[in-house]
Design a protein around this motif. Structure first.
Motif, short mmCIF file in Angstrom:
data_model
loop_
_atom_site.label_atom_id
_atom_site.label_comp_id
_atom_site.label_asym_id
_atom_site.label_seq_id
_atom_site.Cartn_x
_atom_site.Cartn_y
_atom_site.Cartn_z
N VAL A 129 1.11 -1.05 -0.47
CA VAL A 129 0.06 -0.14 0.54
C VAL A 129 0.83 1.47 -0.01
N ASP A 130 0.71 1.93 -0.97
CA ASP A 130 1.14 3.14 -1.43
C ASP A 130 1.34 4.40 -0.16
N LEU A 131 1.47 4.64 0.85
CA LEU A 131 1.11 5.45 1.20
C LEU A 131 1.74 6.85 1.26
N SER A 132 2.13 6.79 0.50
CA SER A 132 3.53 8.65 0.10
C SER A 132 2.35 9.54 -0.15
N MET A 133 1.39 9.75 -0.74
CA MET A 133 0.48 10.57 -0.67
C MET A 133 -1.00 11.06 0.00
N THR A 134 -0.66 10.95 1.01
CA THR A 134 -1.35 11.42 2.31
C THR A 134 -1.21 13.03 2.60
N HIS A 135 0.07 13.85 2.03
CA HIS A 135 0.06 14.94 2.46
C HIS A 135 -0.79 15.77 2.83
N PHE A 170 5.82 5.91 4.34
CA PHE A 170 4.65 5.71 5.79
C PHE A 170 4.97 6.49 7.31
N ALA A 171 5.21 7.29 7.70
CA ALA A 171 6.11 8.21 8.22
C ALA A 171 5.63 7.70 9.51
N THR A 172 6.53 7.56 11.08
CA THR A 172 5.92 7.04 11.70
C THR A 172 5.57 8.00 13.06
N ASP A 173 5.57 9.17 12.57
CA ASP A 173 6.00 10.79 12.99
C ASP A 173 4.17 10.95 12.43
N SER A 174 3.48 10.82 11.03
CA SER A 174 2.87 11.45 10.19
C SER A 174 1.50 11.33 10.37
N PRO A 175 0.86 12.43 10.14
CA PRO A 175 -0.39 11.93 10.72
C PRO A 175 -1.58 10.99 11.11
N LEU A 176 -1.33 10.29 9.60
CA LEU A 176 -1.73 8.75 8.98
C LEU A 176 -1.65 8.35 10.31
N TYR A 177 -0.41 7.45 10.46
CA TYR A 177 0.13 6.87 11.92
C TYR A 177 -0.56 7.10 12.89
N LYS A 178 -0.56 8.34 13.09
CA LYS A 178 -1.03 8.70 14.87
C LYS A 178 -2.72 8.02 14.81
N GLU A 179 -3.14 8.35 13.59
CA GLU A 179 -4.59 8.23 13.00
C GLU A 179 -4.89 6.85 12.55
N THR A 189 0.95 -3.25 16.78
CA THR A 189 1.48 -5.37 16.76
C THR A 189 0.83 -6.00 15.51
N TYR A 190 0.31 -5.13 14.84
CA TYR A 190 0.38 -5.36 13.07
C TYR A 190 1.52 -6.55 13.05
N LEU A 191 1.52 -7.51 12.08
CA LEU A 191 1.99 -8.35 11.28
C LEU A 191 1.99 -7.96 10.10
N LEU A 192 3.56 -6.93 9.77
CA LEU A 192 3.51 -6.39 8.00
C LEU A 192 4.70 -5.56 8.37
N ASP A 193 5.08 -5.73 6.96
CA ASP A 193 6.22 -4.20 6.88
C ASP A 193 5.88 -2.85 6.93
N ILE A 194 6.61 -2.16 7.93
CA ILE A 194 6.03 -0.74 7.57
C ILE A 194 7.50 0.13 7.30
N THR A 195 7.69 0.91 6.28
CA THR A 195 8.53 1.61 6.01
C THR A 195 8.20 3.17 4.98
N GLU A 196 9.74 4.31 5.91
CA GLU A 196 9.30 5.87 5.36
C GLU A 196 9.67 5.21 4.22
N GLU A 197 10.23 4.40 3.08
CA GLU A 197 11.19 4.50 2.14
C GLU A 197 9.52 3.91 1.02
N ASP A 198 10.27 5.11 -0.59
CA ASP A 198 8.89 5.06 -0.91
C ASP A 198 9.33 3.76 -1.93
N CYS A 199 8.22 3.19 -2.68
CA CYS A 199 7.98 1.87 -2.57
C CYS A 199 9.08 1.43 -4.30
#
Length: 316
Positions: A129-135, A170-179, A189-199
């Motif tokens: 899931v490309d989350l780089s467009m949420t700004h 997906f940055a851990t300090d982003s509004p979406l992460y907080k939401e 604790t979700y079993l998945l990979d999270i990275t700030e890097e673009d896909c």
């Protein structure tokens, strides 16, 4: 695909009450908490919008909001009661038919689910899931996207053959992460990979297939050597070809769900037809197809009648 919602086409005339029953039905039990939280946000907005009104007008609005909120709470309570009755019914069935309804502890089921997910990490299909467009998304759009991520993950946990999920950009300090933390219990604790890097930099470009309704190519099979990307974008203004343009700029292959090949437009009052689906709806289609290898069955599960499409064999 884009994860876009045609908000203006379905925009509620009142941000609190209108369409509550429709929303409850559309989101299902899993969407109850998200819907109630969105209601709370709308209540806050309604209070802020009326700060400048006279005392008498403000008092009237406050009573109106409270009435609507009480009505919604009754709907939620009725749904919870129904779930409780269903749970008791299943419990009684297991007690009467232990062979048909084997009893397993929650710990056993959690371990079983964890094992399937970790197996998918090493040998299963991959979905990003490309989350780089949420700004530029609003708080309400972020909340809806967080709810879609929760439903996608919930569906994957229940799948017999789950995907391994990546959340990129997906940055851990982003509004979406907080939401996501606020709305989704256990999100950390979700079993998945999270990275700030673009896909596009996280994966080799030749392995990527960006799923977008604007692609000319219909998806035919799910290849374990590919990474399928969904655009994490809830955009009530419905910007065209956002993800397609992004994939084109990086020379990445694109594909669309084979809706045109297996479904036809059906008449409806608004003459409304759309192939734009939420990311959890797209995932349900991919997951069902991966298990059944049947596009008709998969599309039937993910494309609701409200999109204006029905299976070809249902009208022949």
């Amino acid at each position: 695909m884009d994860g876009e919602l045609e908000g203006k086409a379905h925009e509620m005339e009142s941000p609190v009450l209108q369409g509550q029953e429709d929303t409850l039905e559309a989101t299902g039990e899993d969407g109850l908490w998200e819907s109630f939280q969105l209601l709370q946000m709308d209540v806050d907005f309604e209070h802020k919008d009326r700060e400048g009104l006279s005392t008498s007008s403000t008092a009237w609005c406050s009573k109106n909001v409270q009435r609507k909120q009480r009505h919604w709470e009754k709907i939620v309570a009725a749904k919870k009661s129904k779930r409780k009755q269903e749970k008791e019914r299943r419990k009684a069935n297991r007690a009467e038919n232990p062979g048909i309804y084997p009893q397993h502890s929650k710990r056993f089921l959690r371990a079983l689910t964890k094992g399937k997910l970790l197996e998918a990490k090493h040998s299963g299909p991959r979905l990003c899931v490309d989350l780089s467009m949420t700004h530029h998304m609003t708080k309400k759009e972020l909340s809806r996207l967080a709810g879609q991520i929760r439903r996608l993950y919930g569906s994957n946990r229940k799948a017999d053959r789950p995907f391994w999920i990546y959340l990129t950009g997906f940055a851990t300090d982003s509004p979406l992460y907080k939401e996501c933390l606020r709305m989704n219990d256990g999100f950390s604790t979700y079993l998945l990979d999270i990275t700030e890097e673009d896909c596009f930099s996280f994966f080799p470009l030749e392995t990527l297939v960006y799923l977008t309704p604007d692609s000319e190519h219909a998806l035919e099979e799910i290849d374990l050597n590919k990474v399928y990307i969904l655009g994490g974008l809830v955009d009530e203004s419905i910007q065209k070809k956002v993800t397609f343009q992004k994939a084109w700029e990086h020379s990445v292959k694109t594909a669309r769900l084979p809706i045109q090949e297996y479904m036809v437009r059906c008449q409806n009052e608004k003459n409304y037809h759309s192939e734009i689906l939420a990311i959890n709806q797209v995932f349900d289609i991919l997951s069902t197809y991966f298990e059944t290898h049947n596009w008709s069955e998969a599309l039937k599960k993910g494309v609701s009648s409200g999109k204006g499409y029905v299976l070809r064999n249902s009208v022949e």
